[in-house]
Design an enzyme around this catalytic site. Structure first.
Site, PDB file in Angstrom:
ATOM      1  CB  CYS A 182      -0.905   0.031   1.229  1.00 48.22           C
ATOM      2  SG  CYS A 182      -2.313  -1.038   1.053  1.00 48.22           S
TER       3      CYS A 182
HETATM    4  N1  LIG Z   1      -3.459  -5.416   1.643  1.00 54.05           N
HETATM    5  C1  LIG Z   1      -3.417  -4.236   2.245  1.00 54.05           C
HETATM    6  O1  LIG Z   1      -2.619  -3.976   3.150  1.00 54.05           O
HETATM    7  C2  LIG Z   1      -4.417  -3.166   1.856  1.00 54.05           C
HETATM    8  C3  LIG Z   1      -4.619  -2.076   2.711  1.00 54.05           C
HETATM    9  C4  LIG Z   1      -5.525  -1.077   2.362  1.00 54.05           C
HETATM   10  C5  LIG Z   1      -6.177  -1.176   1.143  1.00 54.05           C
HETATM   11  N2  LIG Z   1      -5.959  -2.243   0.314  1.00 54.05           N
HETATM   12  C6  LIG Z   1      -6.693  -2.302  -0.951  1.00 54.05           C
HETATM   13  O2  LIG Z   1      -7.641  -3.342  -0.888  1.00 54.05           O
HETATM   14  C7  LIG Z   1      -7.817  -3.915  -2.188  1.00 54.05           C
HETATM   15  C8  LIG Z   1      -7.669  -5.413  -2.078  1.00 54.05           C
HETATM   16  O3  LIG Z   1      -6.395  -5.678  -1.543  1.00 54.05           O
HETATM   17  P1  LIG Z   1      -5.986  -7.127  -0.995  1.00 54.05           P
HETATM   18  O4  LIG Z   1      -4.623  -6.931  -0.429  1.00 54.05           O
HETATM   19  O5  LIG Z   1      -7.042  -7.710  -0.151  1.00 54.05           O
HETATM   20  O6  LIG Z   1      -5.909  -7.931  -2.377  1.00 54.05           O
HETATM   21  P2  LIG Z   1      -5.685  -9.508  -2.570  1.00 54.05           P
HETATM   22  O7  LIG Z   1      -5.026  -9.647  -3.891  1.00 54.05           O
HETATM   23  O8  LIG Z   1      -5.064 -10.116  -1.372  1.00 54.05           O
HETATM   24  O9  LIG Z   1      -7.178 -10.086  -2.661  1.00 54.05           O
HETATM   25  C9  LIG Z   1      -8.093  -9.729  -3.651  1.00 54.05           C
HETATM   26  C10 LIG Z   1      -9.058 -10.888  -3.901  1.00 54.05           C
HETATM   27  O10 LIG Z   1     -10.020 -10.468  -4.869  1.00 54.05           O
HETATM   28  C11 LIG Z   1     -10.278 -11.553  -5.756  1.00 54.05           C
HETATM   29  N3  LIG Z   1     -10.831 -10.992  -6.994  1.00 54.05           N
HETATM   30  C12 LIG Z   1     -10.184 -10.366  -7.996  1.00 54.05           C
HETATM   31  N4  LIG Z   1     -11.061  -9.914  -8.913  1.00 54.05           N
HETATM   32  C13 LIG Z   1     -12.289 -10.290  -8.491  1.00 54.05           C
HETATM   33  C14 LIG Z   1     -13.596 -10.121  -8.990  1.00 54.05           C
HETATM   34  N5  LIG Z   1     -13.834  -9.448 -10.121  1.00 54.05           N
HETATM   35  N6  LIG Z   1     -14.621 -10.650  -8.317  1.00 54.05           N
HETATM   36  C15 LIG Z   1     -14.411 -11.320  -7.155  1.00 54.05           C
HETATM   37  N7  LIG Z   1     -13.188 -11.494  -6.609  1.00 54.05           N
HETATM   38  C16 LIG Z   1     -12.143 -10.986  -7.273  1.00 54.05           C
HETATM   39  C17 LIG Z   1      -8.952 -12.252  -5.894  1.00 54.05           C
HETATM   40  O11 LIG Z   1      -9.122 -13.607  -6.302  1.00 54.05           O
HETATM   41  C18 LIG Z   1      -8.389 -12.142  -4.463  1.00 54.05           C
HETATM   42  O12 LIG Z   1      -8.754 -13.243  -3.671  1.00 54.05           O
HETATM   43  C19 LIG Z   1      -6.811  -3.206  -3.087  1.00 54.05           C
HETATM   44  O13 LIG Z   1      -7.433  -2.136  -3.757  1.00 54.05           O
HETATM   45  C20 LIG Z   1      -5.806  -2.658  -2.112  1.00 54.05           C
HETATM   46  O14 LIG Z   1      -5.160  -1.509  -2.600  1.00 54.05           O
HETATM   47  C21 LIG Z   1      -5.114  -3.250   0.657  1.00 54.05           C
END
Ligand SMILES: NC(=O)c1ccc[n+]([C@@H]2O[C@H](COP(=O)([O-])OP(=O)(O)OC[C@H]3O[C@@H](n4cnc5c(N)ncnc54)[C@H](O)[C@@H]3O)[C@@H](O)[C@H]2O)c1
Length: 471
Positions: A285
């Site tokens: 992030c």
């Molecule tokens: N990881 C962090 O520390 C963090 C912190 C704040 C914000 N975010 C934001 O949160 C969002 C998700 O991050 P994350 O780390 O959980 O990602 P991640 O990659 O760990 O998980 C995302 C999940 O979404 C699924 N996915 C993808 N496209 C899809 C769709 N169209 N329909 C259904 N499922 C789908 C994937 O299979 C995966 O399991 C991002 O925008 C990220 O910037 C992440």
């Protein structure tokens, strides 16, 4: 928390008892689902990755995160997962979308997965009567909600936001390794809303799940989108500021970064958090949110020199550490890198300083031993390309002791609490003395004086603190 109850929320589903669906069961979505279900809500998750769906349904955490398995155990049957969009929309009143928004080469993010998820939700909403709230929690670029997400949801559902469907943008300020704690006790709740009813519904939902009564900031989409990037950019600015001071302290006779930042943090305008002074920030992030703000500013012709400088200082941290390591390394010596996770408490190695240091050393043919309580496998996978190029491969140490004993230069790169247990007896006695580069000043250097040269980052020559233990 200020409670704003819009009249319309009294006629639709009750946000204080509403069933919840979560689209995207990754590093954020899984803990979010488990948190709400452990509090008594019925939660249905959906993911395109059917392995994650199956894992949730077996009651097994699909990602590594402290507390997640315990919350899933507590949630029991209230938490389930599916691949069926119609099912999640029909059986719940509130859908969070938390899918990836990958960075683009120019520093911005693509919303294409958010848009496709909202299209699928929208199609399922066509057949549903009554109010349903869609909340995007993925981080998106400012302008995306109004330009892409709202039109996609309205076109697919045939409904208008603010009439029979609501849309909010509510990104999360969480850090991997403390996701559960951060979810349950947020510093602030940020809500961008398509209309007051939707914002009031979400605020009331949060009020029923957060025990710490966090302040709520409600606004339009563009301001909420900018605020998300601004919070992380401000935090990264504090980190780079502390690292800038640490570099100054190292050249200042008597300099001691902990003395300086300790005092700085006492000023209530500044505060103590994220002011440690050590290595750069990493993870999925901070680096990208900072660059995205700079990208946005460039597009708007309103340059963000602070965001750019913060990123530039951060990029200097690995070369700075690399030079220090090489200056202490005897010919043919090996480096031990302790900590490959980008922070303690997680197995994520994305943009981690320890991993990048190992990568640079291996690329120069320098043998590297590495140890991390959680992230070693991910590091070995991430460094596959270096290994394939014929350079020496990362040597995964089976224990902290093995890594310490193998190193001519030992680098404490991630502040895992376990590393504070290193004992002088673990250092292998050799003709040249081992150097311990303690990036977070975790050890009491005096205890190692007989066996090693102790080199704390952020401390100048003859600094009063150079042999002092810092908790
Ligand atoms: N990881 C962090 O520390 C963090 C912190 C704040 C914000 N975010 C934001 O949160 C969002 C998700 O991050 P994350 O780390 O959980 O990602 P991640 O990659 O760990 O998980 C995302 C999940 O979404 C699924 N996915 C993808 N496209 C899809 C769709 N169209 N329909 C259904 N499922 C789908 C994937 O299979 C995966 O399991 C991002 O925008 C990220 O910037 C992440």
């Amino acid at each position: 928390m200020i409670t704003i109850v819009d009249d319309d929320t009294r006629t639709g589903p009750d946000p204080r008892t509403a069933a919840v669906s979560i689209v995207g069961l990754g590093k954020l979505g899984s803990p979010m689902a488990a948190c709400y279900a452990s509090m008594g809500r019925r939660v249905v998750g959906l993911d395109l990755d059917l392995g994650k769906v199956e894992s949730i349904n077996r009651g097994v955490a699909p990602v590594t995160e402290p507390e997640l398995q315990r919350l899933m155990d507590e949630a029991g049957d209230r938490l389930s997962a599916t691949g069926d969009w119609a099912e999640i929309v029909a059986s719940t009143d509130l859908t969070f979308v938390i899918v990836p928004t990958p960075s683009l080469a120019d520093g911005g993010f693509t919303s294409r997965f958010v848009v496709s998820a909202c299209e699928a939700i929208g199609e399922a909403l066509r057949g549903k009567a009554g109010f349903h709230l869609v909340v995007v929690s993925s981080t998106v670029m400012p302008g995306s909600m109004d330009r892409e997400v709202r039109p996609a949801l309205e076109a697919a559902s045939g409904k208008r936001c603010g009439v029979d469907v609501g849309l909010c943008y509510s990104p999360r300020f969480i850090a991997l390794g403390t996701v559960v704690r951060d979810f349950l006790n947020p510093d602030l709740v940020l809500i961008g809303e398509s209309d007051p009813r939707s914002g009031a519904f979400l605020e009331s939902f949060y009020q029923s799940v957060h025990a710490n009564n966090p302040p709520v900031a409600r606004m339009g989409f563009a301001n909420a989108e900018l605020t998300k990037l601004a919070v992380n950019t401000f935090v990264t600015t504090k980190i780079s500021f502390a690292n800038m001071l640490a570099a100054i302290c190292e050249r200042l006779p008597g300099g001691d970064i902990d003395a300086v930042t300790g005092a700085l943090g006492l000023d209530s305008r500044i505060g103590p958090k994220s002011l440690k002074g050590g290595l750069g920030y990493g993870g999925p992030c901070f680096p990208r949110d900072n660059r995205a703000l700079a990208r946005l500013a460039l597009d708007l012709e309103a340059p963000a020199a602070i965001a750019e400088a913060t990123d530039a200082i951060n990029r200097l941290q690995v070369p700075r550490l690399l030079e220090l390591v090489k200056s202490r390394l005897p010919a043919g010596g090996a480096v031990g890198v302790l900590g490959l996770a980008y922070k303690a408490g997680t197995d994520i190695v994305e943009e981690s300083t320890g991993l990048e240091l190992a990568r640079c050393l291996l690329a120069e043919g320098i043998p590297v031993w590495a140890y991390d309580p959680l992230a070693l496998d991910n590091a070995v996978r991430a460094l596959g390309a270096v290994r394939a190029s014929g350079d020496s491969s990362l040597r995964a140490a089976p224990s902290l002791e093995a890594c310490v004993g193998a190193a001519d230069v030992l680098v404490l790169a991630t502040p895992w609490p376990e590393f504070a247990t290193i004992q002088p007896e673990m250092i292998r006695r050799r003709p040249g003395r081992t150097a311990i580069i303690d990036c977070w000043r975790m050890l009491d250097g005096r205890r190692f004086a007989g066996v090693a040269d102790y080199v704390p980052l952020g401390v100048g020559e003859s600094g009063a603190a150079d042999l002092r233990a810092v908790a």
